[in-house]
Design a protein around this motif. Structure first.
Motif, mmCIF file in Angstrom:
data_model
loop_
_atom_site.group_PDB
_atom_site.id
_atom_site.type_symbol
_atom_site.label_atom_id
_atom_site.label_comp_id
_atom_site.label_asym_id
_atom_site.label_seq_id
_atom_site.Cartn_x
_atom_site.Cartn_y
_atom_site.Cartn_z
ATOM 1 N N ALA A 66 0.421 -0.897 0.141
ATOM 2 C CA ALA A 66 0.049 0.103 -0.099
ATOM 3 C C ALA A 66 0.831 1.612 0.172
ATOM 4 C CB ALA A 66 -0.828 0.111 1.263
ATOM 5 N N PRO A 67 1.067 1.767 -1.067
ATOM 6 C CA PRO A 67 2.208 3.158 -0.593
ATOM 7 C C PRO A 67 1.418 3.639 -0.849
ATOM 8 C CG PRO A 67 1.854 2.007 -3.112
ATOM 9 C CD PRO A 67 1.304 1.065 -2.393
ATOM 10 N N SER A 68 0.661 4.385 -1.198
ATOM 11 C CA SER A 68 -0.853 5.626 -0.690
ATOM 12 C C SER A 68 -0.259 5.622 0.545
ATOM 13 C CB SER A 68 -1.717 5.469 -0.817
ATOM 14 O OG SER A 68 -3.098 4.355 -0.802
ATOM 15 N N LEU A 69 -0.422 4.505 1.367
ATOM 16 C CA LEU A 69 -0.590 5.004 2.611
ATOM 17 C C LEU A 69 0.953 4.837 3.077
ATOM 18 C CD1 LEU A 69 -2.616 4.443 5.121
ATOM 19 C CD2 LEU A 69 -1.358 1.944 5.691
ATOM 20 N N LEU A 70 1.854 4.681 2.836
ATOM 21 C CA LEU A 70 3.345 4.772 3.614
ATOM 22 C C LEU A 70 3.327 6.272 3.267
ATOM 23 C CD1 LEU A 70 5.408 2.112 2.386
ATOM 24 C CD2 LEU A 70 4.978 2.597 4.462
ATOM 25 N N TRP A 71 2.917 6.794 2.080
ATOM 26 C CA TRP A 71 3.240 8.295 1.580
ATOM 27 C C TRP A 71 2.289 9.161 2.472
ATOM 28 C CZ3 TRP A 71 0.230 12.432 0.043
ATOM 29 C CH2 TRP A 71 1.344 13.652 -0.243
ATOM 30 N N LEU A 72 0.786 8.978 2.247
ATOM 31 C CA LEU A 72 0.325 9.874 3.654
ATOM 32 C C LEU A 72 0.997 9.111 5.106
ATOM 33 C CD1 LEU A 72 -2.948 8.589 2.954
ATOM 34 C CD2 LEU A 72 -2.419 10.881 2.569
ATOM 35 N N ILE A 73 1.209 8.356 5.508
ATOM 36 C CA ILE A 73 2.636 8.594 7.041
ATOM 37 C C ILE A 73 3.687 9.404 6.517
ATOM 38 C CG2 ILE A 73 3.670 6.875 8.965
ATOM 39 C CD1 ILE A 73 1.419 4.504 8.113
ATOM 40 N N LYS A 74 4.423 9.565 5.644
ATOM 41 C CA LYS A 74 5.319 10.625 5.142
ATOM 42 C C LYS A 74 5.027 11.461 5.572
ATOM 43 C CE LYS A 74 8.410 7.014 2.800
ATOM 44 N NZ LYS A 74 9.284 6.769 1.202
ATOM 45 N N LEU A 75 4.111 12.254 4.905
ATOM 46 C CA LEU A 75 3.679 13.903 4.668
ATOM 47 C C LEU A 75 3.399 14.052 5.987
ATOM 48 C CD1 LEU A 75 3.453 15.972 2.987
ATOM 49 C CD2 LEU A 75 0.916 14.979 2.495
ATOM 50 N N ALA A 76 2.376 12.677 6.622
ATOM 51 C CA ALA A 76 2.253 13.396 8.093
ATOM 52 C C ALA A 76 3.127 13.681 9.379
ATOM 53 C CB ALA A 76 1.149 12.551 8.674
ATOM 54 N N GLY A 77 4.327 12.218 8.986
ATOM 55 C CA GLY A 77 4.898 12.683 10.381
ATOM 56 C C GLY A 77 6.067 13.920 9.874
ATOM 57 N N ALA A 78 6.417 13.909 8.860
ATOM 58 C CA ALA A 78 7.036 14.915 7.854
ATOM 59 C C ALA A 78 6.983 16.409 8.372
ATOM 60 C CB ALA A 78 7.226 15.405 6.484
ATOM 61 N N ALA A 79 5.881 16.453 8.293
ATOM 62 C CA ALA A 79 5.120 17.671 8.317
ATOM 63 C C ALA A 79 5.487 17.879 10.481
ATOM 64 C CB ALA A 79 3.421 17.997 8.316
ATOM 65 N N PHE A 80 4.972 17.021 11.127
ATOM 66 C CA PHE A 80 5.101 16.843 12.505
ATOM 67 C C PHE A 80 6.780 16.610 13.000
ATOM 68 C CE2 PHE A 80 6.097 15.031 17.041
ATOM 69 C CZ PHE A 80 5.303 15.680 17.467
ATOM 70 N N LEU A 81 7.047 16.388 12.255
ATOM 71 C CA LEU A 81 9.178 16.773 12.577
ATOM 72 C C LEU A 81 9.506 18.083 12.610
ATOM 73 C CD1 LEU A 81 10.300 13.293 11.366
ATOM 74 C CD2 LEU A 81 10.267 13.744 13.620
ATOM 75 N N GLY A 82 8.999 18.601 10.857
ATOM 76 C CA GLY A 82 9.660 19.988 11.032
ATOM 77 C C GLY A 82 9.251 20.891 12.408
#
Length: 201
Positions: A66-82
């Motif tokens: 499920a690459p789309s799920l991983l992409w959404l997790i990456k997006l949310a994670g990057a925003a929070f880490l930033g």
């Protein structure tokens, strides 16, 4: 060889967990401040136990499909880490000495718990390490070997987070100086931003 699977899980799990990341950095900061350390350690361990168990049970394979799920997790994670990196950088510019007394305000407890959960669950690296990597390797173990592998990785998590959370107090004299806190916050900011950028490289 169940014992071999157990120690393999413990060794691999330990090598992944000990690596400096957002979860470890936040736990270290809370441990040095002596704020809700037991709660933070419990959250880290519980999240790892659940994710490792899910990975060994087969969730890792589902995530890789499920690459789309991983992409959404990456997006949310990057925003929070930033965002948290920006907060740490701002703190680094405002020196203050460590107060070795715990705050027990309900709002602060909720804030710390929410942040610790976010660092434990919103960082895509956590899923890649525990669910995908440990899950795929653990799933290759024969029979009950997969669960002995998982138990070894879970024990490594328990030992590491307990040591980090309750061992950090020995660094209290160092962090009684404002400059030490500035350096720590600057390092945390760099770690957060580096992780956020690495998610898309």
């Amino acid at each position: 060889m169940l014992a071999a699977a157990f120690f393999k899980g413990m060794g691999l799990g330990g090598s992944l967990i000990v690596a400096i990341g957002s979860q470890n950095a936040y736990l270290l900061r809370q441990a040095l401040k002596r704020e809700f350390v037991l709660v933070c350690v419990a959250i880290c361990v519980l999240c790892d136990v659940l994710l490792i168990g899910a990975g060994v049970a087969g969730m890792g394979e589902l995530m890789t499909q499920a690459p789309s799920l991983l992409w959404l997790i990456k997006l949310a994670g990057a925003a929070f880490l930033g965002w948290y990196g920006w907060r740490a950088a701002r703190s680094a510019l405002q020196p203050g000495s460590m107060q070795a007394q715990a705050n027990s305000g309900a709002s602060e407890r909720r804030t710390v718990v929410a942040a610790m959960l976010a660092f434990s669950l919103l960082n895509p690296h956590v899923y890649l390490d525990t669910v995908v990597l440990l899950g795929s390797i653990g799933g290759q173990q024969a029979g009950m070997g997969r669960w002995y592998f998982a138990a070894g990785a879970m024990l490594a998590s328990l030992l590491w987070f307990t040591s980090l959370g309750f061992g950090a107090r020995y660094l209290t004299p160092v962090f009684a100086r404002p400059r030490a806190w500035q350096i720590l916050d600057a390092v945390i900011a760099l770690v957060m931003w580096s992780l956020a950028i690495s998610l898309f490289l």
